[in-house]
Design a protein around this motif. Structure first.
Motif, PDB file in Angstrom:
ATOM      1  N   LYS A  52       0.837  -1.204   0.000  1.00 46.18           N
ATOM      2  CA  LYS A  52       0.000   0.000   0.000  1.00 46.18           C
ATOM      3  C   LYS A  52       0.874   1.258   0.000  1.00 46.18           C
ATOM      4  N   ILE A  53       1.946   1.230   0.770  1.00 51.67           N
ATOM      5  CA  ILE A  53       2.821   2.406   0.823  1.00 51.67           C
ATOM      6  C   ILE A  53       3.480   2.616  -0.547  1.00 51.67           C
ATOM      7  N   ARG A  54       4.015   1.517  -1.096  1.00 50.21           N
ATOM      8  CA  ARG A  54       4.652   1.614  -2.408  1.00 50.21           C
ATOM      9  C   ARG A  54       3.687   2.152  -3.445  1.00 50.21           C
ATOM     10  N   HIS A  55       2.473   1.619  -3.402  1.00 48.07           N
ATOM     11  CA  HIS A  55       1.452   2.032  -4.344  1.00 48.07           C
ATOM     12  C   HIS A  55       1.215   3.536  -4.225  1.00 48.07           C
ATOM     13  N   TRP A  56       1.049   3.998  -2.999  1.00 46.65           N
ATOM     14  CA  TRP A  56       0.768   5.419  -2.779  1.00 46.65           C
ATOM     15  C   TRP A  56       1.928   6.281  -3.271  1.00 46.65           C
ATOM     16  N   VAL A  57       3.123   5.874  -2.899  1.00 46.41           N
ATOM     17  CA  VAL A  57       4.297   6.647  -3.290  1.00 46.41           C
ATOM     18  C   VAL A  57       4.377   6.740  -4.805  1.00 46.41           C
ATOM     19  N   LYS A  58       4.135   5.588  -5.448  1.00 47.51           N
ATOM     20  CA  LYS A  58       4.232   5.546  -6.896  1.00 47.51           C
ATOM     21  C   LYS A  58       3.214   6.492  -7.540  1.00 47.51           C
ATOM     22  N   ILE A  59       1.956   6.341  -7.098  1.00 43.83           N
ATOM     23  CA  ILE A  59       0.887   7.169  -7.647  1.00 43.83           C
ATOM     24  C   ILE A  59       1.203   8.639  -7.439  1.00 43.83           C
ATOM     25  N   ASN A  60       1.674   8.973  -6.223  1.00 40.00           N
ATOM     26  CA  ASN A  60       1.851  10.374  -5.919  1.00 40.00           C
ATOM     27  C   ASN A  60       3.098  10.968  -6.529  1.00 40.00           C
ATOM     28  N   GLU A  61       4.142  10.181  -6.620  1.00 40.17           N
ATOM     29  CA  GLU A  61       5.318  10.685  -7.305  1.00 40.17           C
ATOM     30  C   GLU A  61       4.973  10.905  -8.761  1.00 40.17           C
ATOM     31  N   ASP A  76       2.567  22.168   0.259  1.00 36.46           N
ATOM     32  CA  ASP A  76       2.894  22.692  -1.057  1.00 36.46           C
ATOM     33  C   ASP A  76       3.249  21.508  -1.957  1.00 36.46           C
ATOM     34  N   LEU A  77       2.641  21.488  -3.142  1.00 35.37           N
ATOM     35  CA  LEU A  77       2.820  20.326  -4.005  1.00 35.37           C
ATOM     36  C   LEU A  77       4.252  20.186  -4.497  1.00 35.37           C
ATOM     37  N   LEU A  78       4.863  21.309  -4.845  1.00 33.44           N
ATOM     38  CA  LEU A  78       6.145  21.212  -5.539  1.00 33.44           C
ATOM     39  C   LEU A  78       7.345  21.215  -4.608  1.00 33.44           C
ATOM     40  N   THR A  79       7.198  21.775  -3.438  1.00 35.47           N
ATOM     41  CA  THR A  79       8.331  21.759  -2.520  1.00 35.47           C
ATOM     42  C   THR A  79       7.941  20.974  -1.277  1.00 35.47           C
ATOM     43  N   ALA A  88       1.945  11.611  -9.948  1.00 34.55           N
ATOM     44  CA  ALA A  88       1.089  12.785 -10.053  1.00 34.55           C
ATOM     45  C   ALA A  88       1.944  14.054 -10.053  1.00 34.55           C
ATOM     46  N   THR A  89       2.932  14.072  -9.160  1.00 33.33           N
ATOM     47  CA  THR A  89       3.803  15.241  -9.103  1.00 33.33           C
ATOM     48  C   THR A  89       4.601  15.389 -10.386  1.00 33.33           C
ATOM     49  N   SER A  90       5.109  14.272 -10.880  1.00 27.47           N
ATOM     50  CA  SER A  90       5.949  14.372 -12.067  1.00 27.47           C
ATOM     51  C   SER A  90       5.125  14.733 -13.302  1.00 27.47           C
ATOM     52  N   VAL A  91       3.875  14.251 -13.351  1.00 29.39           N
ATOM     53  CA  VAL A  91       3.009  14.603 -14.478  1.00 29.39           C
ATOM     54  C   VAL A  91       2.743  16.106 -14.456  1.00 29.39           C
ATOM     55  N   GLU A  92       2.439  16.601 -13.264  1.00 21.82           N
ATOM     56  CA  GLU A  92       2.164  18.017 -13.076  1.00 21.82           C
ATOM     57  C   GLU A  92       3.370  18.868 -13.477  1.00 21.82           C
ATOM     58  N   LEU A  93       4.537  18.432 -13.001  1.00 23.21           N
ATOM     59  CA  LEU A  93       5.767  19.162 -13.292  1.00 23.21           C
ATOM     60  C   LEU A  93       6.056  19.122 -14.787  1.00 23.21           C
ATOM     61  N   GLY A  94       5.892  17.933 -15.390  1.00 19.73           N
ATOM     62  CA  GLY A  94       6.160  17.750 -16.814  1.00 19.73           C
ATOM     63  C   GLY A  94       5.270  18.644 -17.662  1.00 19.73           C
ATOM     64  N   ARG A  95       4.002  18.697 -17.277  1.00 17.73           N
ATOM     65  CA  ARG A  95       3.052  19.522 -18.033  1.00 17.73           C
ATOM     66  C   ARG A  95       3.480  20.992 -17.983  1.00 17.73           C
ATOM     67  N   LYS A  96       3.845  21.446 -16.802  1.00 15.86           N
ATOM     68  CA  LYS A  96       4.251  22.849 -16.642  1.00 15.86           C
ATOM     69  C   LYS A  96       5.519  23.148 -17.426  1.00 15.86           C
ATOM     70  N   LEU A  97       6.463  22.205 -17.366  1.00 13.12           N
ATOM     71  CA  LEU A  97       7.730  22.400 -18.074  1.00 13.12           C
ATOM     72  C   LEU A  97       7.488  22.538 -19.573  1.00 13.12           C
ATOM     73  N   LEU A  98       6.610  21.683 -20.068  1.00 14.86           N
ATOM     74  CA  LEU A  98       6.337  21.698 -21.511  1.00 14.86           C
ATOM     75  C   LEU A  98       5.663  23.021 -21.907  1.00 14.86           C
ATOM     76  N   GLU A  99       4.712  23.470 -21.095  1.00 12.29           N
ATOM     77  CA  GLU A  99       4.012  24.724 -21.390  1.00 12.29           C
ATOM     78  C   GLU A  99       4.973  25.905 -21.403  1.00 12.29           C
ATOM     79  N   LYS A 100       5.772  25.987 -20.369  1.00 11.56           N
ATOM     80  CA  LYS A 100       6.716  27.105 -20.255  1.00 11.56           C
ATOM     81  C   LYS A 100       7.673  27.130 -21.441  1.00 11.56           C
TER      82      LYS A 100
END
Ligand code: MN
Length: 734
Positions: A486-495, A597-600, A497-509
């Motif tokens: 369960k912990i691994r699953h959560w970490v994976k999903i959330n890492e 804070d999501l990013l930091t 989610a963060t990386s998708v969010e970051l990737g999207r922003k990076l691409l837009e910028k």
């Protein structure tokens, strides 16, 4: 002429009574174990008599009579001297002022260990637990003891208490009888101790269902006279015939016990006339061969009832009970059962594992002990009652390390966990959500760290918080596969989610930088581009950018072929890209807003607080880790200098951070009070634990909610001023 005052006379006569009982005990042991040194028992008797002096049982008997009776029950089982000495001492720690240390000094480690075991088991409160947990309770009991002799003593203790139950108030009677029927009688059965089990059941039955007990007793009484006459006749006929056939054997007979009659009638929905083994004759031979020969004799005298012959010699019962059983019809048409077994089989049927259990001097196992352990394992393996036999097997490894811990929710539900399980495992065993939002735990009412190893009998309360979430660090101590997954699953999903969010922003910028209209690119086109770069979905593409596996420019080049992208050769550092992506000018630092804070996020190793000098580190997929500049880990992290990013605290907010401190002090009265006063009422104290060494030095673990560095410094200064405080240190997890 001496004229004793009556109290003294009474004391004298009870003294004489118990002394006689003790002498009988010694005689009994001498018979069973002629070479045993009885000095230990004499000392145990005197010590117990001293400790329980003036204590009286509810029956009016001196308290000492109870441990003496318990010792007698165990002596009848021919158990060793330390076990019987423990029986004499078994209640002194719980009921008198005697400490385990005193027991150890007077009687040595072995007896002290046994007394400790019995005391521990006595503390278990089965009554307050949820119903239908009996099986778990029995398992827990077994898991808690590391020496089977503790169970023998406990069973003997319970047996004597059941024999004297009439002196207790009715409510207590019911409660103890219930516990006996649910926990102790089945335990005795599992150990193959048929005799103790039978007596426990009959006694409990009488208190739990007096009406049914009375009815059955009357019915049995009605048949007793005729039954006894029949059995006597059968026995003498059998003895003669066995002699004639030169089979050495003795013959006994019995009338079935009331509780088993009641059970059988209930199970088979019949009346007492249908209970074929109500009357039973037992033939005890010298060898297994003689058992079969005796069976021949029986069948030549009376006709067997078809389908009632059972060969438990060839096919022993799960608890290793062995016998031949047959039911035959007597002259008058009355049925009776015949059980045929050897002396050895008989002893095992009556005494079970206790018949095998002999400790050698110095605690060494003999071959016979090894066999008895193997026997116990087998017993367990063959347990048919268990839905999952392997599960039970692992709990009963009495040689002797329990593999499981039995813990409780505050409401008394049993939670079975593997050894060294932590509150995190417990939380996930309750419910995934409880695990995911777990922020702390209390064990037996005390706050403990999440990595705290749980013990059998612990009552565990999980503290959850909305918005709380698992932490990668938990993987370092979570034990159960369930929690880990369960912990691994959560970490994976959330890492992710963060990386998708970051990737999207990076691409837009990045697209804005090159004046490329990313919003004109349709979802299909984006998907096509992703798949062309072997990512199954657009999200995977973003995630790859976020993780730094793929540069935004590579993606843009594919989305906008022929654009001026290729000419742009200016090489950007990762930090610059991130700064760009987040809309921070090159000079400004990334603002660290605080918790949530999501990013930091604040690095777990140093957990910097507002006001401290900080360094940002771009992780793969978790956003930016904020470390204290003083954190020892920073040195290592900065090898990858391209991942470094300037960070600074955003304008002050209401956030506070838990900070762990260690205080080294000299303990003195009033210290804690002054210390808490120094901390002041405005600061929340999350946890405070004091460990005092024998030298009088104390270590205090303290967790405070701190708003910023100045706040912390002020408090540390105030605490250092308290007299007796030598050192105040912030605790870093490195
Ligand atoms: Mn007792």
């Amino acid at each position: 002429m001496a004229h004793f005052p009556s109290a003294l006379r009474q004391a004298f006569s009870t003294n004489l009574l118990t002394l006689t009982k003790f002498r009988d005990l010694l005689k009994k042991i001498k018979r069973a174990r002629p070479n045993e040194d009885l000095a230990l028992l004499r000392r145990a008797y005197q010590f117990s008599a001293q400790s329980h002096l003036r204590q009286v049982r509810l029956s009016g008997a001196p308290y000492l009579s109870h441990p003496l009776e318990v010792a007698h029950i165990l002596a009848d089982l021919r158990l060793d001297v330390p076990t019987i000495a423990t029986a004499l001492l078994h209640d002194v720690v719980e009921d008198t002022g005697v400490t385990l240390q005193e027991i150890r000094e007077n009687f040595g480690q072995e007896v002290a260990h046994l007394v400790e075991g019995v005391t521990k088991v006595n503390k278990l409160d089965f009554a307050s637990r949820e119903e239908r947990q009996a099986e778990n309770m029995r398992k827990m009991l077994l898991a808690m003891v590391d020496d089977l002799r503790v169970i023998f003593i406990k069973l003997a203790d319970r047996l004597h208490n059941m024999r004297t139950l009439q002196y207790l108030p009715p409510e207590k009677q019911r409660q103890i009888a219930q516990e006996t029927l649910e926990i102790y009688a089945p335990l005795a059965h599992r150990m193959g101790m048929g005799k103790i089990r039978g007596e426990l059941e009959d006694l409990a039955f009488e208190y739990l269902d007096p009406i049914a007990h009375q009815e059955i007793r009357q019915e049995v009484e009605g048949k007793r006279r005729a039954g006894e006459d029949l059995l006597k006749e059968v026995a003498s006929l059998l003895e003669a015939k066995l002699r004639e056939n030169e089979i050495q054997a003795r013959v006994e007979w019995r009338i079935k016990r009331l509780y088993s009659i009641a059970q059988k009638m209930k199970r088979q929905k019949t009346d007492i006339n249908q209970v074929y083994d109500l009357l039973a004759v037992r033939i005890i031979t010298r060898s297994a061969n003689d058992c079969y020969a005796a069976l021949g004799v029986v069948h030549s005298l009376w006709s067997p009832v078809p389908g009632r012959f059972k060969d438990f010699i060839a096919m022993p019962r799960p608890n290793l009970y062995q016998s031949l059983h047959t039911t035959v019809v007597g002259k008058t048409g009355q049925h009776f059962e015949v059980q045929i077994r050897t002396e050895e089989m008989h002893r095992i049927a009556e005494e079970g594992i206790a018949a095998h259990w002999k400790y050698k001097e110095g605690g060494l196992y003999s071959a016979a002990d090894e066999r008895s352990i193997a026997w116990l394992r087998q017993l367990v393996e063959w347990q048919q009652e268990m839905s999952d036999p392997t599960e039970f097997l692992s709990t009963l490894k009495i040689d002797l390390y329990p593999e499981e811990v039995y813990t409780f929710t505050p409401k008394g539900k049993v939670v079975v966990l593997s050894r060294d399980a932590t509150p995190v495992d417990f939380a996930y065993a309750i419910h995934t959500e409880v695990g995911n939002t777990c922020v702390g735990a209390k064990v037996n009412g005390k706050l403990v760290p999440l990595r705290y190893p749980l013990h059998s009998g612990d009552i565990v309360e999980i503290l959850t918080q909305k918005g709380g979430h698992p932490n990668r660090d938990w993987l370092a101590f979570a034990k159960s596969p369930r929690a880990r997954n369960k912990i691994r699953h959560w970490v994976k999903i959330n890492e992710r989610a963060t990386s998708v969010e970051l990737g999207r922003k990076l691409l837009e910028k990045e697209s804005r930088r090159y004046n490329l209209a990313l919003k004109n690119v349709s979802a299909e086109e984006l998907m096509k581009a992703a798949q062309a770069m072997s990512f199954p979905t657009t999200e995977d593409l973003y995630s790859a950018i976020g993780f730094g596996k793929l540069s935004p420019r590579q993606v843009l080049a594919r989305l906008f072929p022929g654009s001026a992208l290729e000419e742009q050769t200016e090489k950007k550092s990762l930090a610059q890209t991130v700064q760009k992506a987040l809309g921070i000018s090159r000079e400004a630092a990334l603002q660290v807003k605080g918790m949530g804070d999501l990013l930091t996020y604040r690095a777990k190793c140093c957990e910097p607080i507002r006001g401290e000098e900080i360094v940002g580190y771009i992780t793969r997929g978790k956003g930016v880790a904020v470390h204290a500049k003083a954190c020892p880990n920073v040195q290592n992290l900065l090898y990858e200098s391209e991942r470094r990013i300037d960070v600074e605290w955003a304008a002050s907010t209401e956030d506070t951070y838990p900070v762990q401190l260690v205080l080294r002090t000299h303990d003195r009265p009033g210290l804690l009070k002054e210390l808490t006063a120094a901390i002041s009422e405005k600061t929340n104290i999350r946890n405070m634990e004091t460990k005092i060494a024998e030298s009088g030095d104390a270590t205090i673990d303290l967790t405070l909610d701190i708003s910023d560095k100045k706040h912390l410094e002020r408090l540390i200064l105030a605490m250092r001023k308290v007299q007796g405080v030598r050192e105040v240190e912030r605790l870093y997890k490195v």
